[in-house]
Scaffold this motif. Structure first.
Motif, PDB file in Angstrom:
ATOM      1  N   SER A   9       0.836  -1.194   0.000  1.00  0.00           N
ATOM      2  CA  SER A   9       0.000   0.000   0.000  1.00  0.00           C
ATOM      3  C   SER A   9       0.875   1.250   0.000  1.00  0.00           C
ATOM      4  CB  SER A   9      -0.928   0.008   1.213  1.00  0.00           C
ATOM      5  OG  SER A   9      -0.193   0.270   2.377  1.00  0.00           O
ATOM      6  N   ASN A  10       0.241   2.396  -0.192  1.00  0.00           N
ATOM      7  CA  ASN A  10       0.979   3.654  -0.143  1.00  0.00           C
ATOM      8  C   ASN A  10       1.577   3.904   1.230  1.00  0.00           C
ATOM      9  OD1 ASN A  10       0.487   4.304  -2.802  1.00  0.00           O
ATOM     10  ND2 ASN A  10      -1.358   5.459  -2.335  1.00  0.00           N
ATOM     11  N   GLY A  11       0.988   3.328   2.268  1.00  0.00           N
ATOM     12  CA  GLY A  11       1.503   3.479   3.626  1.00  0.00           C
ATOM     13  C   GLY A  11       2.591   2.489   3.976  1.00  0.00           C
ATOM     14  N   GLY A  12       2.902   1.562   3.065  1.00  0.00           N
ATOM     15  CA  GLY A  12       3.963   0.596   3.300  1.00  0.00           C
ATOM     16  C   GLY A  12       3.486  -0.734   3.845  1.00  0.00           C
ATOM     17  N   ILE A  13       2.180  -0.950   3.911  1.00  0.00           N
ATOM     18  CA  ILE A  13       1.643  -2.209   4.412  1.00  0.00           C
ATOM     19  C   ILE A  13       1.723  -3.254   3.307  1.00  0.00           C
ATOM     20  CG2 ILE A  13      -0.419  -3.374   5.282  1.00  0.00           C
ATOM     21  CD1 ILE A  13      -1.271  -0.669   6.453  1.00  0.00           C
ATOM     22  N   VAL A  14       2.322  -4.403   3.616  1.00  0.00           N
ATOM     23  CA  VAL A  14       2.438  -5.502   2.664  1.00  0.00           C
ATOM     24  C   VAL A  14       1.439  -6.563   3.065  1.00  0.00           C
ATOM     25  CG1 VAL A  14       3.965  -7.242   1.681  1.00  0.00           C
ATOM     26  CG2 VAL A  14       4.886  -5.019   2.333  1.00  0.00           C
ATOM     27  N   GLY A  15       0.682  -7.050   2.105  1.00  0.00           N
ATOM     28  CA  GLY A  15      -0.310  -8.075   2.415  1.00  0.00           C
ATOM     29  C   GLY A  15      -0.763  -8.798   1.171  1.00  0.00           C
ATOM     30  N   LYS A  16      -1.612  -9.795   1.379  1.00  0.00           N
ATOM     31  CA  LYS A  16      -2.126 -10.622   0.295  1.00  0.00           C
ATOM     32  C   LYS A  16      -3.604 -10.318   0.118  1.00  0.00           C
ATOM     33  CE  LYS A  16      -0.904 -14.942  -1.109  1.00  0.00           C
ATOM     34  NZ  LYS A  16      -0.574 -16.337  -0.922  1.00  0.00           N
ATOM     35  N   VAL A  17      -4.023 -10.092  -1.116  1.00  0.00           N
ATOM     36  CA  VAL A  17      -5.410  -9.780  -1.417  1.00  0.00           C
ATOM     37  C   VAL A  17      -6.249 -11.039  -1.239  1.00  0.00           C
ATOM     38  CG1 VAL A  17      -7.017  -8.988  -3.196  1.00  0.00           C
ATOM     39  CG2 VAL A  17      -4.740  -7.971  -3.031  1.00  0.00           C
ATOM     40  N   THR A  18      -7.304 -10.928  -0.417  1.00  0.00           N
ATOM     41  CA  THR A  18      -8.200 -12.065  -0.210  1.00  0.00           C
ATOM     42  C   THR A  18      -9.528 -11.882  -0.913  1.00  0.00           C
ATOM     43  OG1 THR A  18      -9.037 -11.122   1.842  1.00  0.00           O
ATOM     44  CG2 THR A  18      -7.180 -12.650   2.008  1.00  0.00           C
ATOM     45  N   ASN A  19      -9.922 -10.637  -1.171  1.00  0.00           N
ATOM     46  CA  ASN A  19     -11.189 -10.374  -1.841  1.00  0.00           C
ATOM     47  C   ASN A  19     -11.040  -9.101  -2.660  1.00  0.00           C
ATOM     48  OD1 ASN A  19     -13.799 -10.191  -2.667  1.00  0.00           O
ATOM     49  ND2 ASN A  19     -14.693  -9.898  -0.641  1.00  0.00           N
ATOM     50  N   ALA A  20     -11.247  -9.210  -3.960  1.00  0.00           N
ATOM     51  CA  ALA A  20     -11.111  -8.053  -4.834  1.00  0.00           C
ATOM     52  C   ALA A  20     -12.341  -7.874  -5.702  1.00  0.00           C
ATOM     53  CB  ALA A  20      -9.866  -8.195  -5.703  1.00  0.00           C
ATOM     54  N   THR A  21     -13.499  -8.267  -5.196  1.00  0.00           N
ATOM     55  CA  THR A  21     -14.695  -8.196  -6.027  1.00  0.00           C
ATOM     56  C   THR A  21     -15.356  -6.830  -5.988  1.00  0.00           C
ATOM     57  OG1 THR A  21     -16.032  -9.038  -4.208  1.00  0.00           O
ATOM     58  CG2 THR A  21     -15.185 -10.642  -5.789  1.00  0.00           C
ATOM     59  N   GLU A  22     -15.144  -6.060  -4.924  1.00  0.00           N
ATOM     60  CA  GLU A  22     -15.764  -4.748  -4.823  1.00  0.00           C
ATOM     61  C   GLU A  22     -15.090  -3.781  -5.792  1.00  0.00           C
ATOM     62  OE1 GLU A  22     -15.658  -3.652  -0.732  1.00  0.00           O
ATOM     63  OE2 GLU A  22     -16.354  -5.628  -0.114  1.00  0.00           O
ATOM     64  N   GLU A  23     -15.850  -2.788  -6.202  1.00  0.00           N
ATOM     65  CA  GLU A  23     -15.369  -1.882  -7.230  1.00  0.00           C
ATOM     66  C   GLU A  23     -14.186  -1.024  -6.789  1.00  0.00           C
ATOM     67  OE1 GLU A  23     -17.130   1.821  -9.736  1.00  0.00           O
ATOM     68  OE2 GLU A  23     -18.427   0.118  -9.383  1.00  0.00           O
ATOM     69  N   ASN A  24     -14.287  -0.407  -5.608  1.00  0.00           N
ATOM     70  CA  ASN A  24     -13.243   0.516  -5.167  1.00  0.00           C
ATOM     71  C   ASN A  24     -12.419   0.003  -3.996  1.00  0.00           C
ATOM     72  OD1 ASN A  24     -13.847   2.517  -7.053  1.00  0.00           O
ATOM     73  ND2 ASN A  24     -15.476   3.323  -5.772  1.00  0.00           N
ATOM     74  N   GLU A  25     -12.780  -1.141  -3.430  1.00  0.00           N
ATOM     75  CA  GLU A  25     -12.086  -1.644  -2.253  1.00  0.00           C
ATOM     76  C   GLU A  25     -11.581  -3.056  -2.481  1.00  0.00           C
ATOM     77  OE1 GLU A  25     -14.857  -1.508   0.962  1.00  0.00           O
ATOM     78  OE2 GLU A  25     -14.744   0.661   1.155  1.00  0.00           O
ATOM     79  N   VAL A  26     -10.509  -3.392  -1.784  1.00  0.00           N
ATOM     80  CA  VAL A  26     -10.000  -4.759  -1.753  1.00  0.00           C
ATOM     81  C   VAL A  26      -9.769  -5.126  -0.290  1.00  0.00           C
ATOM     82  CG1 VAL A  26      -8.902  -4.725  -4.024  1.00  0.00           C
ATOM     83  CG2 VAL A  26      -7.602  -4.010  -2.051  1.00  0.00           C
ATOM     84  N   THR A  27      -9.944  -6.399   0.016  1.00  0.00           N
ATOM     85  CA  THR A  27      -9.660  -6.886   1.367  1.00  0.00           C
ATOM     86  C   THR A  27      -8.283  -7.523   1.338  1.00  0.00           C
ATOM     87  OG1 THR A  27     -12.005  -7.316   1.706  1.00  0.00           O
ATOM     88  CG2 THR A  27     -10.481  -8.353   3.231  1.00  0.00           C
ATOM     89  N   VAL A  28      -7.427  -7.095   2.263  1.00  0.00           N
ATOM     90  CA  VAL A  28      -6.032  -7.531   2.290  1.00  0.00           C
ATOM     91  C   VAL A  28      -5.757  -8.185   3.629  1.00  0.00           C
ATOM     92  CG1 VAL A  28      -3.636  -6.779   2.102  1.00  0.00           C
ATOM     93  CG2 VAL A  28      -5.388  -5.626   0.771  1.00  0.00           C
ATOM     94  N   GLU A  29      -5.136  -9.363   3.590  1.00  0.00           N
ATOM     95  CA  GLU A  29      -4.722 -10.036   4.812  1.00  0.00           C
ATOM     96  C   GLU A  29      -3.269  -9.655   5.069  1.00  0.00           C
ATOM     97  OE1 GLU A  29      -5.020 -14.388   6.921  1.00  0.00           O
ATOM     98  OE2 GLU A  29      -4.968 -14.283   4.737  1.00  0.00           O
ATOM     99  N   ILE A  30      -3.040  -8.949   6.184  1.00  0.00           N
ATOM    100  CA  ILE A  30      -1.689  -8.469   6.480  1.00  0.00           C
ATOM    101  C   ILE A  30      -0.972  -9.366   7.469  1.00  0.00           C
ATOM    102  CG2 ILE A  30      -2.171  -6.087   5.903  1.00  0.00           C
ATOM    103  CD1 ILE A  30      -2.540  -5.492   8.849  1.00  0.00           C
ATOM    104  N   SER A  31      -1.717 -10.211   8.166  1.00  0.00           N
ATOM    105  CA  SER A  31      -1.165 -11.171   9.098  1.00  0.00           C
ATOM    106  C   SER A  31      -2.177 -12.297   9.224  1.00  0.00           C
ATOM    107  CB  SER A  31      -0.910 -10.510  10.450  1.00  0.00           C
ATOM    108  OG  SER A  31      -0.310 -11.422  11.335  1.00  0.00           O
ATOM    109  N   GLU A  32      -1.804 -13.374   9.875  1.00  0.00           N
ATOM    110  CA  GLU A  32      -2.707 -14.509  10.023  1.00  0.00           C
ATOM    111  C   GLU A  32      -3.975 -14.071  10.751  1.00  0.00           C
ATOM    112  OE1 GLU A  32      -3.822 -18.248   9.141  1.00  0.00           O
ATOM    113  OE2 GLU A  32      -1.814 -17.483   8.713  1.00  0.00           O
ATOM    114  N   GLY A  33      -5.102 -14.071  10.046  1.00  0.00           N
ATOM    115  CA  GLY A  33      -6.378 -13.711  10.635  1.00  0.00           C
ATOM    116  C   GLY A  33      -6.646 -12.218  10.750  1.00  0.00           C
ATOM    117  N   VAL A  34      -5.737 -11.367  10.284  1.00  0.00           N
ATOM    118  CA  VAL A  34      -5.925  -9.915  10.346  1.00  0.00           C
ATOM    119  C   VAL A  34      -6.169  -9.408   8.928  1.00  0.00           C
ATOM    120  CG1 VAL A  34      -4.916  -7.706  10.997  1.00  0.00           C
ATOM    121  CG2 VAL A  34      -4.383  -9.744  12.328  1.00  0.00           C
ATOM    122  N   LYS A  35      -7.395  -8.935   8.695  1.00  0.00           N
ATOM    123  CA  LYS A  35      -7.757  -8.452   7.360  1.00  0.00           C
ATOM    124  C   LYS A  35      -8.153  -6.985   7.457  1.00  0.00           C
ATOM    125  CE  LYS A  35      -9.313 -12.921   5.741  1.00  0.00           C
ATOM    126  NZ  LYS A  35     -10.400 -13.702   5.167  1.00  0.00           N
TER     127      LYS A  35
END
Length: 112
Positions: A64-90
């Protein structure tokens, strides 16, 4: 006696002619140089980023622009994505906040 005589200037062209063109030419050249050195590359960069953001899918590792590294878990929404940054933290991120896609994941249509 102390006043010097005033002389009228010679009659030039109606709009200034070549003097006007010569005085405006540096401004035109500066704008052309700015266009090719600043404006055009910035437009290409914005287009490339918009394409990158629109192609984000589930499984991609993003930064992210803030430097957060994560894995995308849900990208179906138009303007938002859900990112898992740690085990169980989305978290939810706006697509505009994605700075970089590090690795590509599986296509979104292969949900099982």
């Amino acid at each position: 006696m102390f006043v010097s005589p005033a002389f009228a200037q010679g009659a030039g062209g109606a709009a200034g002619g070549p003097e006007f063109l010569i005085s405006v030419l540096p401004f035109i050249l500066i704008f052309v140089i700015m266009y090719f050195l600043i404006i055009r590359p910035q437009r290409n960069q914005v287009k490339k980023h918009a394409e990158l953001v629109s192609n984000v899918r589930r499984g991609d590792t993003i930064v992210s622009n803030g430097g957060i590294v994560g894995k995308v878990t849900n990208a179906t929404e138009e303007n938002e994505v859900t990112v898992e940054i740690s085990e169980g933290v989305k978290i939810k991120l706006m697509r505009k906040a994605i700075a970089e896609v590090r690795s590509k994941g599986e296509p979104a249509g292969d949900a099982k």
